[in-house]
Enzyme design. Sequence first.
Site, PDB file in Angstrom:
ATOM      1  N   CYS A 114       0.822  -1.228   0.000  1.00 46.06           N
ATOM      2  CA  CYS A 114       0.000   0.000   0.000  1.00 46.06           C
ATOM      3  C   CYS A 114       0.850   1.269   0.000  1.00 46.06           C
ATOM      4  CB  CYS A 114      -0.958  -0.003   1.181  1.00 46.06           C
ATOM      5  SG  CYS A 114      -1.948  -1.488   1.232  1.00 46.06           S
ATOM      6  N   HIS A 241      -3.003   6.997   2.611  1.00 49.92           N
ATOM      7  CA  HIS A 241      -3.572   5.730   2.151  1.00 49.92           C
ATOM      8  C   HIS A 241      -4.925   5.522   2.842  1.00 49.92           C
ATOM      9  CE1 HIS A 241      -4.222   1.670   1.155  1.00 49.92           C
ATOM     10  NE2 HIS A 241      -3.890   1.171   2.332  1.00 49.92           N
ATOM     11  N   ASN A 271     -10.432   0.034   0.622  1.00 50.73           N
ATOM     12  CA  ASN A 271      -8.969   0.013   0.535  1.00 50.73           C
ATOM     13  C   ASN A 271      -8.550  -0.644  -0.784  1.00 50.73           C
ATOM     14  OD1 ASN A 271      -6.253  -0.591   0.790  1.00 50.73           O
ATOM     15  ND2 ASN A 271      -6.384  -1.288   2.907  1.00 50.73           N
TER      16      ASN A 271
END
Length: 318
Positions: A114, A241, A271
């Site tokens: 990520c 993020h 996500n």
Amino acid sequence: MKKGIELLATGSALPAKVVTNEDLRRLVDTSDEWIVKRTGIRERRHCVGENQFSLAAGAAQAALERSGVDPARVAACIVTTICADNISPSCACLLQRALGLPEQTVCFDLNGACAGFVYGLQVISGLLTEDRPYGILVSSETLSRLSDFTDRSTCVLFGDGAGAAVVGLCDSPYGLCGDFGSRSNREVLYIPSATASEPSYIHMEGQAVFKFAVDIIPRCIDRVLQQAGLTMDGVDLVVMHQANARIIDHVAKHLKLPPEKCFKNIARYGNMSSACIPIALDDLYREGRLSAGMRLLPVGFGGGLTWGGALLEVGDIK
Ligand code: COA
């Protein structure tokens, strides 16, 4: 004057299929209330006809067209992903043809989980030259393919999507400012590959990752600001993020960030690993919130464990 990196155009591509919390309630023992309260997610996208490459191509083509950059002046094309359709050729090599990039272009995929997009910013900046000062950084992820739809603690969190950025070398009073790191750990977050003996699903200890994130993000941001000689007043937007709205709110509170400086779109997409930050940048662009001279601070964190934050200046954005 030092050399920095600037954002010149953005693009994104999302699968057509919207999956709501209500849709997931039919698969696992969960509720819209639990998901919204614990994560901030209301819906996400899942690929049906699309795949990791088609999303990457859609996002990259949009960004390149919007930038007006001549493909002959692109020195590097990097795709950040943990979901590549092929181990070889890389998604970036396949994009080279789709985008009409010249043979001299460096094309490869990068796995920074990520934190991939921010890792990619740092790596691509080292590949740009005066003659060919542009790079295409694409993050494309199809996490629905790695989700176990019998595990309520993970399958509600993830979605699919791709974001892209055309970046360029620029003169900058700050230079390249970034803070990156990794902390080897397979215990709290791992995904076996398709060649492993167990199914290729996301395994995660949510609370441990949560603690890692709220500890590392403020320290990472502080170190980037220190390198740049800036305070938070000199930053227009922090783009974290999008793993959990509570992580973002926790960091914002700790750093005393006003809500307008802290972008959040997790409610719509969940996500999407490394694709979260460039999709957030494209959402900001389409909302008319990016203009030349702005200073952005994207921060990623995730599997590895990895983290990265960098100063990203907004150029003559098209
Ligand atoms: N619906 C309903 N209940 C659920 C659920 C769901 N989808 N998922 C878990 N639960 C339950 C658990 O089973 C547990 O039940 P119990 O108390 O009876 O044992 C309870 O909710 C609390 O679980 P917990 O894991 O402590 O919840 P949490 O508040 O930590 O939230 C996450 C879980 C995953 C949302 C949160 O920890 C998180 O976001 N962590 C960070 C993840 C992250 O950043 N990942 C990114 C990597 S890139």
